[in-house]
Design a protein around this motif. Sequence first.
Motif, PDB file in Angstrom:
ATOM      1  N   ASP A  14       0.822  -1.286  -0.097  1.00 50.85           N
ATOM      2  CA  ASP A  14      -0.064  -0.055  -0.013  1.00 50.85           C
ATOM      3  C   ASP A  14       1.045   1.231  -0.198  1.00 50.85           C
ATOM      4  O   ASP A  14       0.276   2.361  -0.038  1.00 50.85           O
ATOM      5  N   PRO A  16       2.735   4.037  -1.729  1.00 55.08           N
ATOM      6  CA  PRO A  16       3.071   4.701  -2.976  1.00 55.08           C
ATOM      7  C   PRO A  16       4.322   4.844  -3.433  1.00 55.08           C
ATOM      8  O   PRO A  16       4.991   5.964  -2.779  1.00 55.08           O
ATOM      9  N   SER A  55       0.530   2.897  -5.582  1.00 52.08           N
ATOM     10  CA  SER A  55       1.223   1.685  -4.777  1.00 52.08           C
ATOM     11  C   SER A  55       0.992   0.507  -5.797  1.00 52.08           C
ATOM     12  O   SER A  55       0.271   0.312  -6.763  1.00 52.08           O
TER      13      SER A  55
END
Length: 147
Positions: A14, A16, A55
């Motif tokens: 998750d 990015p 992500s």
Amino acid sequence: MARKKTEIQAIRSDVPIYPIGVAAKLLNVHPRTLRIYEKEGLVQPTLVGNRRMFSADDIQWITCLRTFIHEEGISIPGLKKLLEYVPCWEVSDCPPEIHQNCGGRVDRAVPKTLHQVGDAVAKAEAKESDTLKRTATGQKKKHKSSG
């Protein structure tokens, strides 16, 4: 001599780490396509300053989106409407063992406020309530400062 291609993965899916150009190359699309998906509300990249960052979960979700659009033949407006009513794993018939561990899963389904059929005032109030719910959830976008 040919080099061996190595796959680089983030520590967490998750986080990015991909700017829009890299994300577009990974997905084999033009960066404009990703901006269209963002404008349509299908993806919400993290903003770092004024740069869009994606992500690994975002990349996985966009891959699913493209499958819906190109292989299943669902239009973007149709997909947006469909995702209002059911989560993505129900649209794609993912079994529980897959969607429970999927980092790219998206549930944008918003329950609708019930109202009496034929009652224009109740219908207007229900619509206003639903709009407020939708905008409240839409404001929870991921934004990070560059400093």
